[in-house]
Enzyme design. Structure first.
Site, mmCIF file in Angstrom:
data_model
loop_
_atom_site.group_PDB
_atom_site.id
_atom_site.type_symbol
_atom_site.label_atom_id
_atom_site.label_comp_id
_atom_site.label_asym_id
_atom_site.label_seq_id
_atom_site.Cartn_x
_atom_site.Cartn_y
_atom_site.Cartn_z
ATOM 1 N N HIS A 148 -3.356 4.275 5.197
ATOM 2 C CA HIS A 148 -3.407 4.147 3.742
ATOM 3 C C HIS A 148 -3.794 5.487 3.124
ATOM 4 O O HIS A 148 -4.651 6.194 3.659
ATOM 5 C CB HIS A 148 -4.441 3.113 3.311
ATOM 6 C CG HIS A 148 -4.099 1.713 3.688
ATOM 7 N ND1 HIS A 148 -4.890 0.652 3.364
ATOM 8 C CD2 HIS A 148 -3.046 1.203 4.360
ATOM 9 C CE1 HIS A 148 -4.344 -0.458 3.819
ATOM 10 N NE2 HIS A 148 -3.226 -0.144 4.437
ATOM 11 N N HIS A 187 3.446 -5.287 3.884
ATOM 12 C CA HIS A 187 2.943 -5.789 5.168
ATOM 13 C C HIS A 187 3.277 -7.272 5.380
ATOM 14 O O HIS A 187 3.589 -7.996 4.437
ATOM 15 C CB HIS A 187 1.427 -5.600 5.239
ATOM 16 C CG HIS A 187 1.011 -4.166 5.340
ATOM 17 N ND1 HIS A 187 0.876 -3.517 6.540
ATOM 18 C CD2 HIS A 187 0.715 -3.251 4.379
ATOM 19 C CE1 HIS A 187 0.502 -2.271 6.327
ATOM 20 N NE2 HIS A 187 0.397 -2.082 5.020
ATOM 21 N N HIS A 199 -9.407 3.174 -1.391
ATOM 22 C CA HIS A 199 -8.315 4.074 -1.027
ATOM 23 C C HIS A 199 -7.415 4.241 -2.246
ATOM 24 O O HIS A 199 -7.182 3.278 -2.980
ATOM 25 C CB HIS A 199 -7.433 3.467 0.071
ATOM 26 C CG HIS A 199 -8.042 3.410 1.417
ATOM 27 N ND1 HIS A 199 -7.622 2.508 2.359
ATOM 28 C CD2 HIS A 199 -9.006 4.147 2.010
ATOM 29 C CE1 HIS A 199 -8.294 2.685 3.472
ATOM 30 N NE2 HIS A 199 -9.151 3.671 3.289
ATOM 31 N N HIS A 248 -11.366 1.122 2.350
ATOM 32 C CA HIS A 248 -10.397 0.146 1.863
ATOM 33 C C HIS A 248 -11.111 -0.880 0.978
ATOM 34 O O HIS A 248 -12.212 -1.318 1.285
ATOM 35 C CB HIS A 248 -9.744 -0.557 3.057
ATOM 36 C CG HIS A 248 -8.723 -1.567 2.662
ATOM 37 N ND1 HIS A 248 -7.511 -1.201 2.130
ATOM 38 C CD2 HIS A 248 -8.735 -2.911 2.699
ATOM 39 C CE1 HIS A 248 -6.817 -2.292 1.864
ATOM 40 N NE2 HIS A 248 -7.537 -3.340 2.209
ATOM 41 N N ASP A 270 -4.511 1.661 -2.163
ATOM 42 C CA ASP A 270 -4.769 0.218 -2.126
ATOM 43 C C ASP A 270 -4.183 -0.468 -3.357
ATOM 44 O O ASP A 270 -4.776 -0.446 -4.428
ATOM 45 C CB ASP A 270 -6.280 -0.065 -2.052
ATOM 46 C CG ASP A 270 -6.882 0.277 -0.716
ATOM 47 O OD1 ASP A 270 -6.133 0.377 0.272
ATOM 48 O OD2 ASP A 270 -8.110 0.437 -0.657
ATOM 49 N N HIS A 278 1.024 4.790 1.723
ATOM 50 C CA HIS A 278 0.539 5.395 2.963
ATOM 51 C C HIS A 278 0.650 6.912 2.885
ATOM 52 O O HIS A 278 1.317 7.453 2.008
ATOM 53 C CB HIS A 278 1.312 4.827 4.152
ATOM 54 C CG HIS A 278 0.885 3.429 4.501
ATOM 55 N ND1 HIS A 278 0.280 3.111 5.691
ATOM 56 C CD2 HIS A 278 0.958 2.270 3.799
ATOM 57 C CE1 HIS A 278 0.006 1.819 5.714
ATOM 58 N NE2 HIS A 278 0.411 1.283 4.577
ATOM 59 N N ARG A 332 4.111 -3.909 9.538
ATOM 60 C CA ARG A 332 4.834 -3.339 8.397
ATOM 61 C C ARG A 332 6.249 -3.908 8.371
ATOM 62 O O ARG A 332 7.005 -3.755 9.322
ATOM 63 C CB ARG A 332 4.842 -1.815 8.529
ATOM 64 C CG ARG A 332 3.419 -1.264 8.552
ATOM 65 C CD ARG A 332 3.339 0.177 8.990
ATOM 66 N NE ARG A 332 1.940 0.555 9.159
ATOM 67 C CZ ARG A 332 1.481 1.780 9.070
ATOM 68 N NH1 ARG A 332 2.305 2.787 8.830
ATOM 69 N NH2 ARG A 332 0.210 2.038 9.233
ATOM 70 N N HIS A 359 0.808 -1.215 0.000
ATOM 71 C CA HIS A 359 0.000 0.000 0.000
ATOM 72 C C HIS A 359 0.845 1.270 0.000
ATOM 73 O O HIS A 359 1.929 1.285 0.576
ATOM 74 C CB HIS A 359 -0.877 0.056 1.261
ATOM 75 C CG HIS A 359 -1.672 -1.169 1.507
ATOM 76 N ND1 HIS A 359 -1.382 -2.042 2.521
ATOM 77 C CD2 HIS A 359 -2.741 -1.678 0.857
ATOM 78 C CE1 HIS A 359 -2.250 -3.042 2.501
ATOM 79 N NE2 HIS A 359 -3.080 -2.841 1.502
#
Length: 172
Positions: A90, A145, A107, A98, A110, A74, A162, A72
């Site tokens: 995000h 992630h 998002h 999401h 995403d 951020h 993360r 993603h």
């Protein structure tokens, strides 16, 4: 009357944003060098470039467990916290929830999942719809992630911790 004034204000901001964004030249691209978070060995890189009305993302990340990992953009280009929480949530330019990357209502950040092979290496090359293209992600954090993004749990897809963080910046 208040609604009319508010609409004029929003329209004015939209025009200002569009005019103030420098034009992207063909071939311009950005890169994020992925650095491991505390207790992680995950590293890699990702290139990003406009591809028509889509954003093309390609690269390689290693040091992963085999299988899927959420990927993603951020909010912030800040990877200073040991767990990269300094990168924020995000990226959601339009306030959407999401969702899967192919969903129009999602998002902006995403990107779905990367798939690591048996050696823990994820090689990827995909394009994703992005209204503002490369400009929308410059200076933001790119995160891989620990777990797969389930593409539905709010607000993060239940993708876990993360593993690596990179700041997206212009590149040659």
């Amino acid at each position: 009357m208040k609604i009319k004034t508010a609409l004029k204000f929003v329209l004015g901001l939209s025009i200002l944003a569009a005019v103030s964004m420098p034009a992207m030249s063909a071939g311009e691209k950005a890169k994020a060098v992925m650095m491991p978070t505390k207790d992680s060995k995950t590293t890699g890189w990702a290139w990003l470039a406009n591809n028509g009305s889509q954003l093309r993302v390609w690269g390689q990340i290693s040091g992963l467990t085999p299988g899927k990992h959420g990927f993603h953009v951020h909010e912030f280009g800040d990877c200073s916290a040991p767990d990269a929480t300094s990168a924020g949530s995000h990226l959601s330019l339009t306030g959407q929830k999401h969702a899967a990357p192919e969903n129009k209502m999602r998002h902006s950040g995403d990107f779905g999942n990367l798939e690591a092979d048996a050696n823990g290496v994820a090689k990827f090359d995909f394009s994703i719809p992005m209204t503002h293209g490369l400009h929308a992600v410059l200076g933001r954090g790119l995160i891989v992630h620990a777990k797969a993004d389930d593409l539905k749990t709010q607000p993060t897809g239940d993708a876990g911790g993360r593993l690596a963080c990179g700041i997206i910046g212009m590149a040659k």
